[in-house]
Design a protein around this motif. Structure first.
Motif, PDB file in Angstrom:
ATOM      1  N   GLY A  31       4.236  13.376   8.112  1.00 28.27           N
ATOM      2  CA  GLY A  31       3.951  12.708   6.844  1.00 28.27           C
ATOM      3  C   GLY A  31       3.284  13.602   5.826  1.00 28.27           C
ATOM      4  O   GLY A  31       3.741  14.709   5.546  1.00 28.27           O
ATOM      5  N   TRP A  32       2.176  13.110   5.270  1.00 26.18           N
ATOM      6  CA  TRP A  32       1.481  13.872   4.239  1.00 26.18           C
ATOM      7  C   TRP A  32       1.053  15.239   4.756  1.00 26.18           C
ATOM      8  O   TRP A  32       1.055  16.211   4.006  1.00 26.18           O
ATOM      9  N   ASN A  33       0.697  15.321   6.047  1.00 28.07           N
ATOM     10  CA  ASN A  33       0.277  16.600   6.631  1.00 28.07           C
ATOM     11  C   ASN A  33       1.435  17.594   6.690  1.00 28.07           C
ATOM     12  O   ASN A  33       1.238  18.798   6.486  1.00 28.07           O
ATOM     13  N   TYR A  89      14.103  26.815   7.150  1.00 28.60           N
ATOM     14  CA  TYR A  89      13.247  26.658   8.315  1.00 28.60           C
ATOM     15  C   TYR A  89      13.320  25.222   8.837  1.00 28.60           C
ATOM     16  O   TYR A  89      13.326  24.266   8.051  1.00 28.60           O
ATOM     17  N   ALA A  90      13.341  25.088  10.146  1.00 24.43           N
ATOM     18  CA  ALA A  90      13.178  23.780  10.798  1.00 24.43           C
ATOM     19  C   ALA A  90      11.805  23.790  11.451  1.00 24.43           C
ATOM     20  O   ALA A  90      11.542  24.577  12.360  1.00 24.43           O
ATOM     21  N   PHE A  91      10.926  22.921  10.975  1.00 29.66           N
ATOM     22  CA  PHE A  91       9.549  22.887  11.454  1.00 29.66           C
ATOM     23  C   PHE A  91       9.308  21.651  12.321  1.00 29.66           C
ATOM     24  O   PHE A  91      10.001  20.638  12.175  1.00 29.66           O
ATOM     25  N   PRO A  92       8.312  21.693  13.197  1.00 26.30           N
ATOM     26  CA  PRO A  92       7.940  20.488  13.957  1.00 26.30           C
ATOM     27  C   PRO A  92       7.511  19.365  13.019  1.00 26.30           C
ATOM     28  O   PRO A  92       6.954  19.610  11.957  1.00 26.30           O
ATOM     29  N   GLY A  93       7.779  18.126  13.443  1.00 29.38           N
ATOM     30  CA  GLY A  93       7.305  16.970  12.686  1.00 29.38           C
ATOM     31  C   GLY A  93       8.296  16.468  11.667  1.00 29.38           C
ATOM     32  O   GLY A  93       9.508  16.592  11.817  1.00 29.38           O
ATOM     33  N   GLY A  94       7.764  15.893  10.579  1.00 27.40           N
ATOM     34  CA  GLY A  94       8.596  15.298   9.546  1.00 27.40           C
ATOM     35  C   GLY A  94       7.910  14.071   8.964  1.00 27.40           C
ATOM     36  O   GLY A  94       6.685  13.974   8.950  1.00 27.40           O
ATOM     37  N   HIS A  95       8.699  13.115   8.498  1.00 26.71           N
ATOM     38  CA  HIS A  95       8.151  11.888   7.929  1.00 26.71           C
ATOM     39  C   HIS A  95       7.382  11.095   8.996  1.00 26.71           C
ATOM     40  O   HIS A  95       7.697  11.185  10.194  1.00 26.71           O
ATOM     41  N   GLY A  96       6.414  10.312   8.570  1.00 30.47           N
ATOM     42  CA  GLY A  96       5.662   9.482   9.509  1.00 30.47           C
ATOM     43  C   GLY A  96       4.296   9.140   8.959  1.00 30.47           C
ATOM     44  O   GLY A  96       3.958   9.465   7.819  1.00 30.47           O
ATOM     45  N   LEU A  97       3.481   8.481   9.787  1.00 32.83           N
ATOM     46  CA  LEU A  97       2.192   7.966   9.342  1.00 32.83           C
ATOM     47  C   LEU A  97       0.983   8.685   9.922  1.00 32.83           C
ATOM     48  O   LEU A  97      -0.122   8.529   9.430  1.00 32.83           O
ATOM     49  N   SER A  98       1.193   9.466  10.983  1.00 30.98           N
ATOM     50  CA  SER A  98       0.034  10.096  11.604  1.00 30.98           C
ATOM     51  C   SER A  98       0.456  11.300  12.433  1.00 30.98           C
ATOM     52  O   SER A  98       1.495  11.277  13.088  1.00 30.98           O
ATOM     53  N   LEU A 142       0.803  -1.213   0.000  1.00 29.22           N
ATOM     54  CA  LEU A 142       0.000   0.000   0.000  1.00 29.22           C
ATOM     55  C   LEU A 142       0.840   1.270   0.000  1.00 29.22           C
ATOM     56  O   LEU A 142       0.342   2.347  -0.311  1.00 29.22           O
ATOM     57  N   GLY A 143       2.122   1.138   0.368  1.00 28.41           N
ATOM     58  CA  GLY A 143       2.986   2.316   0.385  1.00 28.41           C
ATOM     59  C   GLY A 143       2.849   3.148   1.642  1.00 28.41           C
ATOM     60  O   GLY A 143       3.122   4.344   1.642  1.00 28.41           O
ATOM     61  N   ALA A 144       2.451   2.533   2.735  1.00 24.57           N
ATOM     62  CA  ALA A 144       2.325   3.205   4.036  1.00 24.57           C
ATOM     63  C   ALA A 144       1.444   4.454   3.952  1.00 24.57           C
ATOM     64  O   ALA A 144       1.915   5.575   4.143  1.00 24.57           O
ATOM     65  N   PRO A 145       0.164   4.309   3.644  1.00 27.81           N
ATOM     66  CA  PRO A 145      -0.711   5.477   3.532  1.00 27.81           C
ATOM     67  C   PRO A 145      -0.897   6.189   4.866  1.00 27.81           C
ATOM     68  O   PRO A 145      -0.845   5.578   5.931  1.00 27.81           O
ATOM     69  N   GLN A 146      -1.088   7.489   4.784  1.00 26.96           N
ATOM     70  CA  GLN A 146      -1.291   8.318   5.963  1.00 26.96           C
ATOM     71  C   GLN A 146      -2.574   7.898   6.681  1.00 26.96           C
ATOM     72  O   GLN A 146      -3.615   7.675   6.053  1.00 26.96           O
ATOM     73  N   LEU A 147      -2.494   7.804   8.006  1.00 29.00           N
ATOM     74  CA  LEU A 147      -3.668   7.423   8.790  1.00 29.00           C
ATOM     75  C   LEU A 147      -4.659   8.576   8.933  1.00 29.00           C
ATOM     76  O   LEU A 147      -5.846   8.357   9.135  1.00 29.00           O
ATOM     77  N   ASP A 148      -4.160   9.809   8.846  1.00 31.93           N
ATOM     78  CA  ASP A 148      -5.019  10.988   8.955  1.00 31.93           C
ATOM     79  C   ASP A 148      -4.628  11.986   7.867  1.00 31.93           C
ATOM     80  O   ASP A 148      -4.006  13.010   8.146  1.00 31.93           O
ATOM     81  N   PRO A 149      -4.958  11.698   6.609  1.00 27.13           N
ATOM     82  CA  PRO A 149      -4.512  12.534   5.489  1.00 27.13           C
ATOM     83  C   PRO A 149      -5.093  13.940   5.534  1.00 27.13           C
ATOM     84  O   PRO A 149      -6.097  14.188   6.210  1.00 27.13           O
ATOM     85  N   PRO A 150      -4.470  14.874   4.798  1.00 21.44           N
ATOM     86  CA  PRO A 150      -5.003  16.243   4.745  1.00 21.44           C
ATOM     87  C   PRO A 150      -6.427  16.260   4.219  1.00 21.44           C
ATOM     88  O   PRO A 150      -6.779  15.482   3.322  1.00 21.44           O
TER      89      PRO A 150
END
Length: 313
Positions: free
Chosen positions: A276-278, A262-271, A28-36
């Motif tokens: 991730g996508w967010n 810029y360094a922002f909170p977060g990064g790669h991930g699933l949720s 599935l390609g590790a889809p985001q659990l809570d997509p935008p």
């Protein structure tokens, strides 16, 4: 007897979880659990198009999002933005995963980005798409992806759409490995792209220093450094990618290349709201706002120059 049944049950459960994990990530390609969340109607349309690539020896596709009013004012020409996807993605990723139509709609409405032709190339090499490796965004044993994107597709877009021709009105950016690809390709094709951007990308690659933006940028002549405009961001959770982006930022400082970082909170991930996508959805607004600033500044300078020439004839 009971113990053996418990052990068998545990082994079975582990096998099921392992299979489910494999399917989730590798199929599935590790889809985001809570997509935008996407708006119902932005007035924008994503379309797939194809062309015959001599560089790759195959029919290739790309996504295109035409600006509002494109089919009404047939004399108007537009700036161009190329968006490169990351690993295990394709030409549809920005529309299907990162809700780029919403981002563009918001920026157009607020006039933070002038209406632009947005292109999303399929950056996968001859191996195809896989979570096991990133696309080879260069000319190598797996295909001439660098030539495909940096030169060939540029000419296709210019021939098919009403584009502004000057490289100051062309931007190339990407996320994750697409960020690396944007700089690895863009720094070689500054006659086509003057604005480059990266979201949680990297700037060295295991294919060697010849494909390291960190090395390539230091070899640019001064005249090329002066016309380059750069946007960088990285997620704080992406420790290695953040370190690579910081190092590249320091190099740009030394070379006095115009840029922001810029360094922002977060990064790669699933949720997560910043994950991730967010993460990429949220910060596409930042990079494309930067791109819009560059387009607007060049437009103003061009208008001023034209007025000056007109008044001094």
């Amino acid at each position: 007897m009971k113990i053996s049944k418990i052990i068998i049950g545990l082994v079975g459960a582990i096998a099921i979880l392992t299979a489910a994990g494999y399917y989730y990530v590798f199929v599935l390609g590790a889809p985001q659990l809570d997509p935008p969340q996407e708006e119902a109607d932005t007035g924008l349309k994503f379309q797939l198009a194809t062309f015959n690539s001599q560089a790759m020896g195959a029919v290739r596709n790309y996504g295109v999002i035409l600006p509002p009013g494109y089919n009404k004012n047939l004399q108007k020409r537009y700036p161009v933005i190329f968006l490169l996807h990351g690993g295990h993605d394709d030409a549809r990723a920005y529309a299907d995963k990162y809700a780029v139509l919403d981002v563009l709609h918001e920026l157009y409405q607020s006039k933070k980005l002038p209406p632009s032709i947005v292109i999303t190339p399929d950056g996968n090499d001859n191996r195809g798409s896989s979570p096991l490796y990133d696309p080879d965004y260069f000319d190598g044993p797996n295909g001439k992806v660098g030539t495909l994107i940096g030169s060939e597709l540029v000419q296709v877009v210019k021939s098919r759409y009403r584009t502004l021709q000057e490289p100051q009105f062309w931007a190339l950016g990407g996320l994750s490995s697409g960020g690396w690809g944007a700089f690895n390709i863009g720094l070689r094709y500054l006659n086509n792209f003057n604005i480059l951007f990266s979201h949680s990308g990297y700037f060295t690659d295991n294919s060697g220093s010849q494909n390291s933006p960190q090395q390539i940028v230091q070899q640019l002549p001064v005249k090329d450094r002066k016309r380059l405009r750069v946007y960088l961001d990285a997620g704080i959770n992406d420790t290695n990618l953040l370190a690579s982006t910081k190092a590249f930022n320091e190099t740009l400082n030394k070379l006095k290349i115009a840029h922001v970082f810029y360094a922002f909170p977060g990064g790669h991930g699933l949720s997560g709201a910043d994950v991730g996508w967010n993460y990429f959805h949220k910060h596409l607004k930042d990079s494309l706002f930067y791109v819009g600033e560059q387009f607007n500044e060049i437009s103003k300078l061009s208008a001023t120059s034209s007025n000056y020439k007109s008044n001094n004839k």
